[in-house]
Design a protein around this motif. Structure first.
Motif, PDB file in Angstrom:
ATOM      1  N   TRP A  58       2.653  -4.541   0.946  1.00 15.48           N
ATOM      2  CA  TRP A  58       1.752  -4.289   2.073  1.00 15.48           C
ATOM      3  C   TRP A  58       1.877  -2.851   2.567  1.00 15.48           C
ATOM      4  CZ3 TRP A  58       1.178  -8.616   0.087  1.00 15.48           C
ATOM      5  CH2 TRP A  58       0.488  -9.684   0.633  1.00 15.48           C
ATOM      6  N   GLY A  59       3.075  -2.273   2.499  1.00 17.15           N
ATOM      7  CA  GLY A  59       3.277  -0.901   2.934  1.00 17.15           C
ATOM      8  C   GLY A  59       2.687   0.106   1.973  1.00 17.15           C
ATOM      9  N   PRO A  62      -2.304   0.295   1.736  1.00 16.09           N
ATOM     10  CA  PRO A  62      -2.418   0.501   3.193  1.00 16.09           C
ATOM     11  C   PRO A  62      -3.094  -0.679   3.910  1.00 16.09           C
ATOM     12  CG  PRO A  62      -4.011   1.861   2.040  1.00 16.09           C
ATOM     13  CD  PRO A  62      -3.166   1.199   0.996  1.00 16.09           C
ATOM     14  N   LYS A  64      -3.466  -3.313   6.898  1.00 17.57           N
ATOM     15  CA  LYS A  64      -3.213  -3.240   8.338  1.00 17.57           C
ATOM     16  C   LYS A  64      -3.598  -4.541   9.027  1.00 17.57           C
ATOM     17  CE  LYS A  64      -4.560   1.611   8.773  1.00 17.57           C
ATOM     18  NZ  LYS A  64      -5.466   2.524   9.462  1.00 17.57           N
ATOM     19  N   TRP A 117       7.448  -3.591   6.008  1.00 17.70           N
ATOM     20  CA  TRP A 117       6.050  -3.173   5.982  1.00 17.70           C
ATOM     21  C   TRP A 117       5.863  -1.902   6.804  1.00 17.70           C
ATOM     22  CZ3 TRP A 117       1.686  -6.380   8.731  1.00 17.70           C
ATOM     23  CH2 TRP A 117       0.436  -5.870   8.420  1.00 17.70           C
ATOM     24  N   TYR A 121       4.863   1.635   5.157  1.00 22.23           N
ATOM     25  CA  TYR A 121       3.551   2.133   5.575  1.00 22.23           C
ATOM     26  C   TYR A 121       3.693   3.499   6.258  1.00 22.23           C
ATOM     27  CZ  TYR A 121      -1.140   2.376   7.470  1.00 22.23           C
ATOM     28  OH  TYR A 121      -2.412   2.782   7.750  1.00 22.23           O
ATOM     29  N   THR A 122       4.655   3.629   7.155  1.00 19.90           N
ATOM     30  CA  THR A 122       4.857   4.873   7.888  1.00 19.90           C
ATOM     31  C   THR A 122       5.306   5.985   6.944  1.00 19.90           C
ATOM     32  OG1 THR A 122       5.474   3.604   9.838  1.00 19.90           O
ATOM     33  CG2 THR A 122       6.076   5.928   9.828  1.00 19.90           C
ATOM     34  N   HIS A 125       2.003   6.682   4.478  1.00 14.47           N
ATOM     35  CA  HIS A 125       0.653   6.899   4.996  1.00 14.47           C
ATOM     36  C   HIS A 125       0.665   7.572   6.371  1.00 14.47           C
ATOM     37  CE1 HIS A 125      -0.755   4.372   1.732  1.00 14.47           C
ATOM     38  NE2 HIS A 125       0.153   3.484   2.076  1.00 14.47           N
ATOM     39  N   GLU A 127       0.088  10.384   9.211  1.00 17.58           N
ATOM     40  CA  GLU A 127      -0.995  11.363   9.372  1.00 17.58           C
ATOM     41  C   GLU A 127      -0.627  12.386  10.394  1.00 17.58           C
ATOM     42  OE1 GLU A 127      -4.779   9.509  10.007  1.00 17.58           O
ATOM     43  OE2 GLU A 127      -4.291   7.947   8.590  1.00 17.58           O
TER      44      GLU A 127
END
Length: 127
Positions: A58-59, A62, A64, A117, A121-122, A125, A127
């Motif tokens: 899941w991470g 991407p 959510k 996750w 994810y962090t 991805h 930003e």
């Protein structure tokens, strides 16, 4: 109940009276669980493994929000239900019913899933 007793006797004879290690029984569909807690431990740790794997997936993808959480819950509960009802073929009533086996270790695996996750994810991805 008699089929479970028969499986215990057959397993005991096949092993020559030697107790099988827990993880070898976990992946053996003909395994006999003499101790209730031993099988519940296997359910608990399989959930944790599933949580880590799905958290990483899941991470990396991407994914959510609520959709990710809902899919995790369905996969986690579904895989373990198939494991104990079809693969291991245990008598659910010996363990307090289907619901007790389905929820065994679920909240800790959910927390682990969220942590993994979020970390993946962090990390991938941001930003």
């Amino acid at each position: 109940m008699t089929s479970n007793l028969k499986r215990k006797e057959e397993s005991h004879l096949q092993n020559g009276g030697v107790k099988q290690p827990t993880w070898s029984k976990a992946f053996n569909s003909t395994a006999v669980w003499e101790e209730k807690d031993e099988f519940l431990d296997v359910i608990y740790w399989l959930r944790q493994i599933i949580a880590i794997i799905l958290g990483v997936i899941w991470g990396v993808a991407p994914l959510k929000g609520f959709l990710g959480i809902a899919i995790f819950c369905i996969i986690n509960a579904g895989v373990l239900y198939v494991y104990f009802s079809s693969f291991q073929q245990v008598d659910e009533e010996e363990y307090g019913g289907t619901w007790e086996l389905t929820k065994e270790g679920f909240m800790t695996s959910f927390a682990l899933f969220l942590v993994v996750w979020i970390i993946f994810y962090t990390a991938l991805h941001f930003e």
